[in-house]
Enzyme design. Structure first.
Site, short mmCIF file in Angstrom:
data_model
loop_
_atom_site.label_atom_id
_atom_site.label_comp_id
_atom_site.label_asym_id
_atom_site.label_seq_id
_atom_site.Cartn_x
_atom_site.Cartn_y
_atom_site.Cartn_z
N GLU A 107 0.84 -1.21 0.00
CA GLU A 107 0.00 0.00 0.00
C GLU A 107 0.87 1.26 0.00
OE1 GLU A 107 -2.54 -1.46 3.37
OE2 GLU A 107 -4.15 -0.82 2.01
N GLU A 127 -4.23 -9.41 3.86
CA GLU A 127 -5.07 -9.09 5.02
C GLU A 127 -6.28 -10.02 5.17
OE1 GLU A 127 -3.70 -7.02 2.95
OE2 GLU A 127 -2.66 -5.49 4.12
#
Ligand code: NAD
Length: 704
Positions: A107, A127
């Site tokens: 990210e 995640e």
């Protein structure tokens, strides 16, 4: 303390190198250092471009798991703030990506203006495996650079993808076929020279004709496949937001979905298990730097069900095995079974004939103990008889080199007694594999009274090497897993006595989430094993009542799947369990003999009795010091007994229910007629924690 090195190179290129070993996880200090580095570079008029990279050849593995649950995890600057600083930098920021670039690491890279990857780099947004979604813009930025389908696949599966596979997409502006920093520096020079400016992923337009239909289909597939887990569905919703609203609104949607998942019990359970697995490898009184003994060659005694599977686990990791049997026929049969068990992998194409031959060549079959002389570890997997184990261990003591570890795979025999057959009890340990040993991840490492610390540390390291998740257990009847399952089985038997039928009990527990109900499981394992054990124990403890309705099934030749009939009946060649009126007759007759009038039993009562039996015995196991921590029990149940991961294991489940509620229910059961009151009375540890409003997870010893 700074966790990043700042350096200004020739040509006005600032290099900010993350330095937070082993994987440059984005802990509080590193996050702070990145923001400071970006500010410093922007404030320095000599700097024209900034390269972000990681020391040790790794960009970043993502969030710092050591920070989970601590105030640092949520301390500013958050990852979102860091990414905001990077993306908002007035000078171009280039990510130089080597090694792993995962989760928050990816990210962050997506927040940079440009990305240069090393050829072997690996990327992922994992995640979802913790029941979450990427919460720092990943669901909005990734689809903008690799498209809806590829992004959704990565985000909803959590899979690791080689960067190479995404060469040619706007995710990567350049690839380094040689040195990463050289390539990144050359690219930075180009950015400066050609005045390429700031290219922000957030500004790229997403464009997919018919995206509504695509996401409708994706949502339905995710719903069908995700079962009890909400995260994959939320991943689809988040990624679809990138297509139906502006970037900032998409980020807002991602935040909302992330926050909801963070509060979901399923994610709490998965995060607990993630931590629990890490905690399990820490042996409380064995320091992490304890030197381990080298394991270069392993002897396996017995080429039966377990010996064969254990040998497969070892050779799969490249460890040579000396496989010893009593007779040539048994050895030949064992080797043939091993080869056959690789058939599935051959068919699937995950293993080639040549690779299989290479693996099998690591096995030296023998009937001669002398060949075990230079083994570093010998694992015994012969018949479950103390007399046979005695012969084997006395022999091993004579032949095997000093310093070698002598292990037994016994399920139920007293390992301290086995250790005492040798003159080196400090080198004796239990390695309790589960069947099929080449498939099941669980390994109970059984610590005997005299086992040396370095032997434990060595066993733990070996477990990791062969891909097992290991838990330390003390010596007791059944160790952790089977000691608990015995109580669970007894509870199921009590319910049959009370009036329930096997299919009803199995269904209730399978609806709870167990992979298989106790009676289907018993049919799979074979009823004859328990029958023989009860006969043995009845002789050992003549005053104990060992009677079980399964004895009557065995008397009728119903040993489970292998005889086509057990608690259920099976059609030839099928594993489909069919309820059988003949079993109902046997049960009803047994109840009459015992003077029991059957009553109605609800699904809630079935689940409560069976699961609370596990929990109560688990509490005793923690209190007795047989398990090091309650979370180890969760690992055992998850990996060895089909407990549903989304409930986090029996002890975590108890915490979720509330220990005072569990204690209340146990007291209620203890007050029923025809139950083992001593067992059903809440274990002292459970009663104490319930009284104090505490949990197993927070109990000392649960050092996560
Ligand atoms: P098995 O009967 O399939 O195999 C035992 C093998 O040991 C046989 O091939 C036999 O020929 C050989 N053997 C017996 N005595 C020997 C000796 N003196 N020297 C060399 N070889 C000898 O049994 P198994 O199911 O593989 O069980 C082996 C051990 O593993 C037992 O202690 C059992 O309790 C334990 N265990 C079994 C399971 C399971 O599910 N089967 C699970 C965990 C542990």
């Amino acid at each position: 303390m700074s966790k990043a090195n700042f350096e200004i190179k020739a040509g006005g290129i600032a290099v900010l190198q993350f330095d937070n070993p082993p994987v440059n996880s984005l802990g509080f200090e590193l996050r702070q250092s990145i923001v400071e580095g970006i500010e410093r570079a922007n404030a320095d008029p000599s700097v024209e471009a900034i390269i972000l990279t990681g020391a040790g050849g790794v960009f970043s593995g993502g969030a710092d798991i050591r920070e989970f649950g601590t105030p640092k995890a949520s301390a500013q600057p958050h990852l979102m703030t860091v990414i905001g600083a990077v993306e908002g930098s007035a000078k171009p920021v280039i990510a130089a990506i080597g090694g792993v670039c995962m989760g928050g690491g990816l990210e962050l890279a997506l927040g940079c203006h440009y990305r240069v990857a090393a050829a072997g780099a690996k990327i992922a947004l994992p995640e979802v495996k913790l029941g979450l979604l990427p919460g720092a813009g990943g669901t909005q930025r990734l689809p903008r650079v690799i498209g809806a389908e590829a992004a959704l696949n990565m985000i909803a599966s959590g899979a690791t993808v080689p960067a190479e596979k995404l060469r040619g997409t706007p995710l990567f502006d350049a690839f380094a076929d040689g040195d990463l920093m050289e390539a990144a520096t050359a690219f930075a020079r180009r950015v400066i020279g050609e005045k390429l400016g700031l290219k922000r992923v957030r500004d790229s337009k997403v464009n997919m004709p018919n995206h509504e239909a695509f996401f409708r289909f994706a949502l339905n597939s995710a719903k069908a496949m995700a079962g009890r887990y909400p995260a994959p569905v939320a991943c689809v919703e988040a990624v679809s937001a990138a297509f139906d609203r502006p970037f900032d609104a998409g980020i807002k949607r991602e935040r909302e979905l992330f926050a909801a998942l963070m509060l979901s019990p399923e994610s709490a359970a998965l995060r607990h298990l993630f931590q629990a697995e890490r905690a399990a490898s820490h042996i409380l009184d064995v320091p992490a730097d304890t030197p381990v003994r080298p394991i270069r060659k392993v002897g396996v005694i017995g080429a039966g069900t377990m010996g064969g599977g254990i040998s497969m686990s070892l050779i799969n990791s490249g460890i040579p095995v000396v496989l010893l049997e009593m007779k040539q026929e048994a050895l030949d049969k064992g080797l043939a079974t091993m080869r056959r068990n690789y058939g599935g992998a051959l068919k699937k194409g995950t293993l080639t004939e040549a690779a299989l031959d290479q693996r099998m060549a690591l096995v030296t079959p023998t009937l001669d103990y002398a060949l075990l002389k230079d083994c570093d570890l010998v694992i015994e997997a012969v018949f479950e008889s103390m007399e046979v184990k005695k012969q084997v261990f006395e022999k091993l003591d004579q032949v095997v080199q000093p310093g070698a570890i002598l292990a037994s795979n016994t399920s139920a025999l007293n390992l301290n007694e086995i250790a005492a057959f040798t003159k080196r009890p400090q080198d004796v340990i239990g390695l309790h594999f589960f069947s099929p040993a080449n498939v099941m991840r669980l390994l109970e490492i059984v610590r005997c009274a005299k086992t040396a610390k370095d032997v434990l540390a060595t066993a733990m390291q070996l477990a990791k090497k062969i891909g097992k998740v290991a838990v330390i257990s003390g010596v007791c009847d059944g160790f952790i897993g089977n000691r608990m399952i015995a109580r669970y089985g007894a509870a199921a038997h009590d319910l049959v006595m009370a009036g329930a039928l096997p299919a009803q009990i199995d269904k209730a527990l399978e609806d709870f989430g167990m992979a298989m109900g106790p009676f289907r499981m018993s049919d799979l394992a074979g009823l004859d094993i328990g029958w023989a054990a009860r006969k043995r124990r009845a002789a050992e403890f003549p005053d104990r009542d060992m009677k079980n309705v399964a004895d009557d099934l065995c008397e009728a030749g119903r040993f489970g799947q292998k005889t086509g009939a057990g608690w259920y009946r099976y059609e030839a060649g099928s594993r489909n369990a069919i309820p059988d009126p003949a079993v109902t007759d046997i049960i009803e007759k047994y109840r009459r003999q015992q003077g029991v009038t059957p009553r109605k039993v609800s699904a809630e009562e079935i689940v409560e009795r069976c699961i609370y039996a596990l929990i109560n015995e688990g509490a005793r196991i923690v209190e007795d010091g047989i398990a090091q921590r309650s979370s180890d029990i969760d690992i055992v149940y998850l990996n060895g007994y089909g407990f549903p991961a989304w409930r986090g294991g029996p002890m975590f489940h108890a915490d979720q229910v509330g220990l005072s509620e569990v204690a209340r229910a146990l007291r209620h059961i203890a007050a029923q007629p025809r139950v083992d009151k001593a067992f059903w009375t809440p274990a002292p540890l459970l009663a104490r924690l319930a009284q104090d409003g505490k949990t197993f997870s927070a109990h000392r010893g649960s050092d996560k």
